[in-house]
Design an enzyme around this catalytic site. Sequence first.
Site, short mmCIF file in Angstrom:
data_model
loop_
_atom_site.label_atom_id
_atom_site.label_comp_id
_atom_site.label_asym_id
_atom_site.label_seq_id
_atom_site.Cartn_x
_atom_site.Cartn_y
_atom_site.Cartn_z
N THR A 46 32.62 53.49 46.29
CA THR A 46 31.38 54.14 45.89
C THR A 46 30.83 54.95 47.06
O THR A 46 31.11 54.66 48.22
CB THR A 46 30.32 53.13 45.44
OG1 THR A 46 29.16 53.84 44.98
CG2 THR A 46 29.87 52.22 46.57
N SER A 64 30.57 41.02 45.60
CA SER A 64 29.22 41.33 46.06
C SER A 64 28.21 40.22 45.86
O SER A 64 27.18 40.21 46.51
CB SER A 64 28.72 42.57 45.34
OG SER A 64 28.49 42.26 43.98
N LYS A 78 26.54 53.04 48.12
CA LYS A 78 26.13 51.83 48.84
C LYS A 78 26.12 52.13 50.34
O LYS A 78 25.23 52.82 50.81
CB LYS A 78 26.96 50.65 48.38
CG LYS A 78 26.55 50.30 46.92
CD LYS A 78 27.37 49.27 46.21
CE LYS A 78 26.84 49.12 44.78
NZ LYS A 78 27.69 48.32 43.90
N SER A 103 43.22 40.49 35.71
CA SER A 103 41.90 40.82 36.23
C SER A 103 41.24 39.57 36.82
O SER A 103 41.20 38.52 36.18
CB SER A 103 41.07 41.39 35.07
OG SER A 103 39.74 41.59 35.43
N ARG A 150 14.29 41.16 33.27
CA ARG A 150 14.34 41.92 34.52
C ARG A 150 13.10 42.76 34.74
O ARG A 150 12.72 43.54 33.87
CB ARG A 150 15.56 42.85 34.54
CG ARG A 150 16.87 42.10 34.63
CD ARG A 150 18.04 43.02 34.37
NE ARG A 150 19.26 42.23 34.16
CZ ARG A 150 20.30 42.24 34.99
NH1 ARG A 150 20.30 42.99 36.05
NH2 ARG A 150 21.34 41.48 34.74
N THR A 160 24.67 38.36 35.88
CA THR A 160 25.26 38.87 37.12
C THR A 160 26.00 37.75 37.86
O THR A 160 27.06 37.98 38.45
CB THR A 160 24.16 39.48 38.02
OG1 THR A 160 23.39 40.39 37.23
CG2 THR A 160 24.74 40.21 39.20
#
Length: 410
Positions: free
Chosen positions: A244, A188, A247, A136, A23, A362
Site C-alpha cells: 500500500t 496488522s 500506510k 489462504s 463503530r 476485525t
Amino acid sequence: MTINYESFFEASIERLKKEGRYRVFNDLERKAGSFPLAKSNITGRTVTVWCSNDYLGMGQHPKVITAMAEAIGRLGTGAGGTRNISGNHHAIVTLEKTVAELHRKEAGLVFTSGYVANEASLGTLCSMLPNCIIYSDEFNHASMIHGIRNSKAEKHVFRHNDLEHLESLLAASDPARPKVIAFESVYSMDGDISPISAICDLAEKYNAITYLDEVHAVGMYGERGAGVAERDGVMERVTMIQGTLGKAYGVMGGYITGSHALIDMLRSYSPGFIFTTALPPALAAGATASILHLMESSDERVAQQYKVGVMRGMMEKAGLPVMPTMSHILPVLVADPVLCKQASDMLLSQFDIYVQPINFPTVPRGTERLRITPNPCHTHAMMVELTRALVWVFERLGIKADVEKLKEVA
Ligand SMILES: *Cc1c(COP(=O)(O)O)cnc(C)c1O
C-alpha cells in the site's frame, strides 16, 4: 402489505450497539508538522494519536508535501480518466517503475488502494488460472478474502502461520492443478510475522506460486524499506508482492509487483484495475517521493523501532497485557468488546489520547484490544503519559485481560 425498510436498517444497527461494537469514528484534523498531535472535533481539543498507520510520519514529510503540491500546481488535480482512456500519466508510470525496482520485480501495477489491489489481483489471478486452488492464511485481510471469494476458485484456509497445516493441504491436492498461496508478512492486528522463506520452500516443493501482502511492512522493514521479504533475503523467491501507499508511505493507493507476463495479464483482464479512474498525478508523485526517500534513508525505520522498544518496555513494566509481537505493532489485550470501547472513550475524554478500539470482526471475539502503533514522532513524554493513562483506565474499568489465555480463545 408494506415493507418497512427503515426498521431493517435500524435493527441491524441496534444489534451492533448491543454487542458493543457499533463503530464511532473520531473526527480529526491532523496538523502537518505536529503529527502525532491532531485536533479532535469530537472533544474540541488537541489529542495525541496512538493508532495511526502513518507509521513513520511520512504523511507530513516535507519531500512528500512538496512533491504533491508541485504536482497539483503543475498538472492539476484529477487524472481525468481510466488508465486506458486518457487517464494514464507520467507520474503513475514512474510510480510503477519505482515499486517494481523497490521489490526487484520486472513490473508493477498501481491500483486506487491496497484493498482494491488485493481484491482485483487475487480475484482475476485465481479465476484465470484454470482449475486453480488457493491456499489462504486464516488471518488474511478482508481484501484478500473478498478477492478469493470473487474468483470462485477452490479455497483452502490454513491455520495462521501453520506450515504443517499448509503442507498437509498442499500434499492432499492434485499435483497437476495450479496453486496459489496467499499470505501476509506482518499481520496488522497481532503484529506477528510470517515465515516467508519456509512458505516459499513449500511453494517450490508443491509447484505453487506465492502472493504476499506486505502492506504493514513496506517502508519499515528491509534495507530499502521493501518489506520483510527484503529483510529476510527472500524477495526474489516470492512470485507477487503487494503493498500500500497509504500506510508507512503516508499517501494513498496500492500496488502489486511481479513478472512482466503476470502483471500484463492483470493489467489486461482485471476489472478492478480497468474500469476505474487512475490515481491522480499528485498522489503518484507523493508516493514516489516517499518510496524513494525511504529507499535511501533508514533514520525513520531506526527511530520507529527504537520507540516501539521503549514503549513496549514501559507498558510491560507497568503490568499491562501487551501481546507478544515481533513487529512495530503493540496490541494491548482487553478481551471484552464493551470494555474495549469504554477504555478507548475514557482515554480520549480524560487524557486526550486517541486509540481506536479493535473489536470483532476485525479480530476474533474474546480478543478485543487496543492497538498501539508508536512512530518516530512520539516523544518520551507522550509515552510516559500513555502508560500512566492506560494503567489508570485499566484499573478504573477492572480490565484483567491475560495474554497467556489468548491461545485458548484463538
Ligand atoms: C490496510 C490493509 C490493506 C488495504 O490497504 P489500503 O491501501 O488501506 O486499502 C490490505 N491488506 C492489509 C493486510 C491491510 O491491513
